[in-house]
Design a protein around this motif. Structure first.
Motif, PDB file in Angstrom:
ATOM      1  N   HIS A   2      24.374 -18.585  -2.624  1.00  0.00           N
ATOM      2  CA  HIS A   2      23.316 -19.354  -1.973  1.00  0.00           C
ATOM      3  C   HIS A   2      22.121 -19.474  -2.913  1.00  0.00           C
ATOM      4  O   HIS A   2      21.707 -18.499  -3.541  1.00  0.00           O
ATOM      5  CB  HIS A   2      22.863 -18.682  -0.669  1.00  0.00           C
ATOM      6  CG  HIS A   2      23.938 -18.617   0.356  1.00  0.00           C
ATOM      7  ND1 HIS A   2      24.744 -17.504   0.527  1.00  0.00           N
ATOM      8  CD2 HIS A   2      24.363 -19.523   1.265  1.00  0.00           C
ATOM      9  CE1 HIS A   2      25.606 -17.727   1.499  1.00  0.00           C
ATOM     10  NE2 HIS A   2      25.400 -18.943   1.968  1.00  0.00           N
TER      11      HIS A   2
ATOM     12  N   GLU B  69      17.483 -23.634  -2.527  1.00  0.00           N
ATOM     13  CA  GLU B  69      17.624 -24.892  -1.783  1.00  0.00           C
ATOM     14  C   GLU B  69      18.500 -24.704  -0.541  1.00  0.00           C
ATOM     15  O   GLU B  69      18.241 -25.310   0.505  1.00  0.00           O
ATOM     16  CB  GLU B  69      18.227 -25.959  -2.692  1.00  0.00           C
ATOM     17  CG  GLU B  69      17.292 -26.423  -3.804  1.00  0.00           C
ATOM     18  CD  GLU B  69      17.908 -27.529  -4.642  1.00  0.00           C
ATOM     19  OE1 GLU B  69      19.065 -27.927  -4.357  1.00  0.00           O
ATOM     20  OE2 GLU B  69      17.242 -28.003  -5.576  1.00  0.00           O
ATOM     21  N   ASP B  70      19.517 -23.864  -0.650  1.00  0.00           N
ATOM     22  CA  ASP B  70      20.364 -23.581   0.517  1.00  0.00           C
ATOM     23  C   ASP B  70      19.555 -22.929   1.626  1.00  0.00           C
ATOM     24  O   ASP B  70      19.679 -23.290   2.808  1.00  0.00           O
ATOM     25  CB  ASP B  70      21.525 -22.664   0.118  1.00  0.00           C
ATOM     26  CG  ASP B  70      22.507 -23.335  -0.818  1.00  0.00           C
ATOM     27  OD1 ASP B  70      22.654 -24.561  -0.735  1.00  0.00           O
ATOM     28  OD2 ASP B  70      23.129 -22.629  -1.639  1.00  0.00           O
ATOM     29  N   TYR B  71      18.706 -21.955   1.245  1.00  0.00           N
ATOM     30  CA  TYR B  71      17.907 -21.270   2.257  1.00  0.00           C
ATOM     31  C   TYR B  71      16.863 -22.199   2.877  1.00  0.00           C
ATOM     32  O   TYR B  71      16.568 -22.102   4.077  1.00  0.00           O
ATOM     33  CB  TYR B  71      17.238 -20.030   1.662  1.00  0.00           C
ATOM     34  CG  TYR B  71      18.181 -18.852   1.539  1.00  0.00           C
ATOM     35  CD1 TYR B  71      18.736 -18.276   2.680  1.00  0.00           C
ATOM     36  CD2 TYR B  71      18.523 -18.318   0.311  1.00  0.00           C
ATOM     37  CE1 TYR B  71      19.600 -17.195   2.595  1.00  0.00           C
ATOM     38  CE2 TYR B  71      19.384 -17.234   0.202  1.00  0.00           C
ATOM     39  CZ  TYR B  71      19.925 -16.678   1.351  1.00  0.00           C
ATOM     40  OH  TYR B  71      20.793 -15.613   1.261  1.00  0.00           O
ATOM     41  N   GLU B  72      16.299 -23.078   2.080  1.00  0.00           N
ATOM     42  CA  GLU B  72      15.361 -24.051   2.641  1.00  0.00           C
ATOM     43  C   GLU B  72      16.059 -24.949   3.654  1.00  0.00           C
ATOM     44  O   GLU B  72      15.499 -25.258   4.721  1.00  0.00           O
ATOM     45  CB  GLU B  72      14.759 -24.907   1.513  1.00  0.00           C
ATOM     46  CG  GLU B  72      13.780 -24.152   0.627  1.00  0.00           C
ATOM     47  CD  GLU B  72      13.222 -25.027  -0.483  1.00  0.00           C
ATOM     48  OE1 GLU B  72      13.485 -26.257  -0.460  1.00  0.00           O
ATOM     49  OE2 GLU B  72      12.526 -24.498  -1.357  1.00  0.00           O
ATOM     50  N   LYS B  73      17.286 -25.328   3.343  1.00  0.00           N
ATOM     51  CA  LYS B  73      18.051 -26.161   4.264  1.00  0.00           C
ATOM     52  C   LYS B  73      18.380 -25.395   5.542  1.00  0.00           C
ATOM     53  O   LYS B  73      18.277 -25.935   6.656  1.00  0.00           O
ATOM     54  CB  LYS B  73      19.343 -26.635   3.589  1.00  0.00           C
ATOM     55  CG  LYS B  73      20.165 -27.582   4.443  1.00  0.00           C
ATOM     56  CD  LYS B  73      21.402 -28.049   3.694  1.00  0.00           C
ATOM     57  CE  LYS B  73      22.236 -28.982   4.570  1.00  0.00           C
ATOM     58  NZ  LYS B  73      23.465 -29.437   3.847  1.00  0.00           N
ATOM     59  N   ILE B  74      18.766 -24.113   5.394  1.00  0.00           N
ATOM     60  CA  ILE B  74      19.067 -23.295   6.571  1.00  0.00           C
ATOM     61  C   ILE B  74      17.832 -23.142   7.452  1.00  0.00           C
ATOM     62  O   ILE B  74      17.894 -23.292   8.682  1.00  0.00           O
ATOM     63  CB  ILE B  74      19.606 -21.912   6.142  1.00  0.00           C
ATOM     64  CG1 ILE B  74      21.000 -22.046   5.534  1.00  0.00           C
ATOM     65  CG2 ILE B  74      19.648 -20.953   7.333  1.00  0.00           C
ATOM     66  CD1 ILE B  74      21.534 -20.763   4.921  1.00  0.00           C
ATOM     67  N   ASN B  75      16.687 -22.839   6.827  1.00  0.00           N
ATOM     68  CA  ASN B  75      15.458 -22.636   7.605  1.00  0.00           C
ATOM     69  C   ASN B  75      15.044 -23.896   8.348  1.00  0.00           C
ATOM     70  O   ASN B  75      14.528 -23.831   9.477  1.00  0.00           O
ATOM     71  CB  ASN B  75      14.333 -22.165   6.688  1.00  0.00           C
ATOM     72  CG  ASN B  75      14.562 -20.739   6.188  1.00  0.00           C
ATOM     73  OD1 ASN B  75      15.364 -19.995   6.746  1.00  0.00           O
ATOM     74  ND2 ASN B  75      13.855 -20.371   5.135  1.00  0.00           N
ATOM     75  N   LYS B  76      15.268 -25.048   7.742  1.00  0.00           N
ATOM     76  CA  LYS B  76      14.957 -26.304   8.436  1.00  0.00           C
ATOM     77  C   LYS B  76      15.947 -26.555   9.574  1.00  0.00           C
ATOM     78  O   LYS B  76      15.587 -27.089  10.621  1.00  0.00           O
ATOM     79  CB  LYS B  76      14.999 -27.476   7.439  1.00  0.00           C
ATOM     80  CG  LYS B  76      13.827 -27.500   6.474  1.00  0.00           C
ATOM     81  CD  LYS B  76      13.914 -28.700   5.534  1.00  0.00           C
ATOM     82  CE  LYS B  76      12.733 -28.721   4.570  1.00  0.00           C
ATOM     83  NZ  LYS B  76      12.825 -29.872   3.633  1.00  0.00           N
ATOM     84  N   THR B  77      17.192 -26.139   9.359  1.00  0.00           N
ATOM     85  CA  THR B  77      18.225 -26.354  10.369  1.00  0.00           C
ATOM     86  C   THR B  77      17.976 -25.518  11.616  1.00  0.00           C
ATOM     87  O   THR B  77      18.181 -25.986  12.746  1.00  0.00           O
ATOM     88  CB  THR B  77      19.613 -26.028   9.791  1.00  0.00           C
ATOM     89  OG1 THR B  77      19.863 -26.880   8.666  1.00  0.00           O
ATOM     90  CG2 THR B  77      20.705 -26.242  10.829  1.00  0.00           C
TER      91      THR B  77
END
Length: 808
Positions: A572, A575-583
């Motif tokens: 991860h 950018e993956d974590y930013e996407k998860i947090n937005k999700t």
């Protein structure tokens, strides 16, 4: 022994509806009633302290309902669910456990995360939604306030507010005992003692046990799917200096253990709900402890109130998330919460043209959730079979290609290769998959508020209020999806592990200004009035935790091929974590409520009449939907805009010298999406859906509640009086999904009772749903099996019971 007596105008009747009756309070034996034919507000007669409001409920610019102790007895109210429809536009369905405490008012409600309706118990705000549904007993009064109450009560009161009050031992003394027995071994006992030690100190203690063997049977496990056992106790200590200082301490503990979530497969075409059939018996256990201290300083021109509370919750839930006999997946969830709140208010008290209230509220909640998801053989076997077939075909193909290269025909080579592989032990693959997860979701809230009531004339009053509300929500998640694959290839064994571990945190701050404006015109000396109001409501944003299993499952499915040659952990990036947090994040929900109404006491005050009409416009509507691609768990999303409008009416009265009493409530709610588009999967393809003008799920269009009772006095008999009563609770149509593809039609439940008073005892024979109406209280989609199914919770059938109430 000297008996203190105090003559006041107070509320009492055998069925508990509004009546002005002259009462002589006997400190030892309870109130003695002298009937008249006047009707007043319950909050005029059942006196409780209001640290914020300067006017009684029916003198304020809002729609409300109040229920006395006798109301609750007549309607068999043992939880807030039992008040559904008896307050207009109010619905709290029994969704199958004390955990699921969804309350809907005026098209606003929530199944998960932040509640839309606030709850106060003796001045304490209950801030965790998982603690809103509990056994209610030894209550003196319940208020239901409809419409946003954010100015005085803050966030998460967007749809309204419920206030519960226990009897004050300073004015209510003696010992109460209640015994009940009913259908399917319903059993109940309540004991309470109220004592005034002297003019300055009083106390009360109370306890209860409640149980039932249940009405629905799980056809897979053979157990009753809805049996319940619960018990608890509470105490209240009151000190009144007689001049300036007043102290009020309350503490309440409850424990519940129940089988729950008795969802059966629903056939929408036939409108038939099957018996529950999950392979795991769903159950729920919970400990809650709420305690608070109120300190009140009474000065000549103002009252200062400070309420400090501590709230504890520890629970456990086991849920078969596919609700099917096969073992697809199940969830074990544990919550551990500690919370503190502090509220300080100062309120004017003189009869002046400007009445004001200032206040500050703060709360902090620590919440830890441990929620591992387990995937069973029905889920993992199709995946392992698919991988096994791929491996088998690859090995057979590789051997066959060598034979073909040596000149052997392809068909013969393939048959010989299969024979070689099979004789050597073949290819097999076993799989196990779990998704453990720990989530910390602390929440901080701070509010500063003010409300002014200005008497423009002797009859016209203006209300102006503002609140600044700030909240901070955080999440720290540590969760893993792990797929263990044990492969046996031609006699050789190997274990491969495919995993995805995510560890991160996020936080967000939200702030809102919550205004309120109102005008009230008093029409006569009986406090009949007209009002208009405008208010803003607000529900906090936050983070979803139930959808992580869906996120991680998606990652595992997308990386199956990487585990064919050995262990593999999905990497991860930031950018993956930013996407998860937005999700996982969802926005706050806000609304504006426009309302006009009236509170009327008709000539001779024999009948009271309340009616209101409202329009509520909602932005960023929070909606509970099934999570993502696989539907493992629920998530909160923002559905754009919605609109709700409706009418609420209550008429109540008495006749024949108070022997006949009656009440009728009606609520109409038209709640629709104005902007909401979503993507759904059909045959593996994403299809865009527009839900504009579709009805919002779970909201009953109509709510109807009624009760009527006639008391027959029997002079010269051991039975002093007999009361015959009947009630009606009806609601519908209720849509269960955003597309409005299936629903619960309008239905009505009828209850009846016969009460006999013998000295200090009241004996009651009662029945609920005596017509044995079949209905569903809840329905839900699930795609955990790979196919979309609908499951529903059936309502309870006919129930009959017998109560004995003693006042000693």
């Amino acid at each position: 022994m000297n008996i203190n007596r105090l003559s006041v105008m107070a509320f009492f009747c055998i069925t508990g509806f509004s009546v002005n009756a002259k009462v002589v309070f006997d400190i030892k034996n309870k109130p003695e009633v002298l009937d008249t034919s006047r009707i007043f507000d319950i909050d005029e007669i059942v006196v409780v302290s209001q640290p914020k409001e300067n006017y009684r409920l029916r003198m304020q610019a809002l729609s409300s309902s109040s229920f006395s102790r006798n109301d609750m007895s007549s309607l068999k109210v043992n939880s807030l669910c039992d008040l559904s429809t008896y307050a207009p536009s109010f619905s709290m369905p029994d969704y199958g456990s004390r955990l699921t405490s969804s309350i809907y008012v005026r098209g606003i409600g929530s199944r998960i995360n932040s509640p839309a309706i606030g709850l106060y118990v003796d001045g304490m705000p209950i801030i965790n939604k998982s603690a809103l549904n509990f056994y209610t007993y030894q209550l003196e009064r319940i208020d239901v306030l409809r419409g946003p109450q954010g100015t005085l009560y803050g966030q998460n009161t967007e749809g309204g507010l419920i206030r519960l009050y226990t009897p004050n031992p300073m004015s209510y003394n003696g010992t109460d005992v209640k015994l009940s027995i009913g259908s399917h071994f319903l059993r109940n006992i309540e004991i309470a003692h109220y004592s005034k030690i002297n003019d300055r100190f009083a106390f009360s203690v109370a306890g209860f046990y409640n149980g039932c063997n249940g009405f629905l049977r799980n056809t897979t496990t053979g157990e009753r799917a809805d049996k319940i056992n619960e018990a608890g106790g509470k105490t209240r200590l009151v000190y009144d200096s007689g001049r300036h200082l007043f102290l009020d301490f309350v503490a309440d503990y409850q424990y519940v253990k129940q089988n729950g979530f008795a969802y059966g497969l629903y056939d929408a075409d036939k409108a038939v709900t099957a018996d529950p059939a999950s392979n795991y018996q769903n159950n729920y256990r919970r400990n809650i402890f709420n305690t608070g201290l109120t300190v009140r300083l009474k000065e000549e021109n103002f009252d200062l109130n400070a309420t400090t509370s501590y709230q504890y919750l520890k629970d456990y839930m086991l849920m078969d998330q596919d609700y099917m006999p096969a073992d697809y997946m199940h969830l074990k969830q544990k919550q551990f919460q500690n919370a503190i709140t502090e509220e300080i208010t100062i309120k004017s008290k003189n009869d002046i043209r400007w009445k004001w209230t200032f206040g500050m509220f703060g709360s902090y909640m620590w919440l830890k959730t441990n929620a591992p998801v387990y995937f069973g053989e029905a889920m993992t076997k199709p995946i392992s079979d698919k991988i096994q077939n791929v491996m088998y075909s690859a090995i057979v193909g590789s051997i066959a290609q060598k034979m073909i290269a040596g000149g052997m025909p392809e068909s013969i080579a393939m048959e010989m290769a299969k024979s070689i592989v099979d004789k050597a032990g073949g290819v097999s693959l076993d799989m196990a998959m779990t998704v453990p997860g720990i989530f910390h979701t602390p929440h901080f809230n701070l509010g500063l508020f003010h409300e002014s009531n200005i008497n423009i004339t002797d009859r016209l009053n203006a209300t102006i209020g503002f609140r600044y509300d700030f909240s901070q929500t955080k999440i720290k998640y540590n969760t893993t999806a792990q797929m263990d694959m044990i492969a046996s290839v031609m006699g050789s064994e190997a274990t491969y592990t495919l995993s995805s571990h995510i560890l991160n945190s996020a936080k967000d701050n939200f702030s809102q200004l919550l205004p309120k404006f109102g005008l009230t015109y008093r029409m006569d000396n009986n406090n009949s009035n007209l009002y208009i109001s405008v208010s803003k409501g607000y529900r906090a944003g936050g983070y979803n935790i139930q959808m992580f299993s869906d996120i991680l499952q998606t990652e595992l499915m997308n990386n199956q091929s990487n585990a064919m040659n050995g262990d593999y952990d999905v990497p991860h990036t930031n950018e993956d974590y930013e996407k998860i947090n937005k999700t996982i994040a969802y926005k706050p929900e806000t609304s504006w409520n426009y309302e006009v109404g009236t509170h009327i006491n008709l000539p001779d005050n024999a009948i009271s009449f309340d009616v209101s009409a409202y329009l509520m416009q909602v932005n960023n509507q929070q909606l509970s939907v099934m999570a993502g691609n696989y539907g493992f768990g629920r998530m909160m999303v923002n559905a754009g805009k919605s609109q709700s409008c409706g009418i609420e009416a209550t008429v109540r009265g008495k006749a024949f010298n108070n022997h006949l009493s009656w009440i009728v409530n009606y609520g109409f709610t038209h709640a629709v999406f104005k902007e909401y588009k979503d993507s759904i999967k059909v045959d593996g393809k994403n299809i865009q859906c527009d839900y504009k003008d579709k009805k919002i799920p779970y909201i009953p269009v109509h709510t109807v509640g009624a009760d009527i009772a006639y008391r027959l006095d029997l002079a010269g008999s051991k039975i002093e009086s007999l009361t015959f009563g009947a009630n009606l609770s009806a609601q519908g149509k209720i849509y269960w999904d955003e597309a409005n593809s299936y629903s619960q039609p309008f239905y009505a439940l009828i209850g009846a009772r016969v009460e006999g008073k013998i000295g200090n005892a009241i004996l009651t024979l009662w029945g609920k749903n005596i017509t044995n109406t079949r209905y569903n209280t809840f329905a839900i989609d699930s795609s955990a099996t790979g196919t979309r199914y609908c499951f529903a919770q059936r309502g309870y059938p006919v129930q009959i019971g017998f109560d004995v109430r003693l006042s000693l």
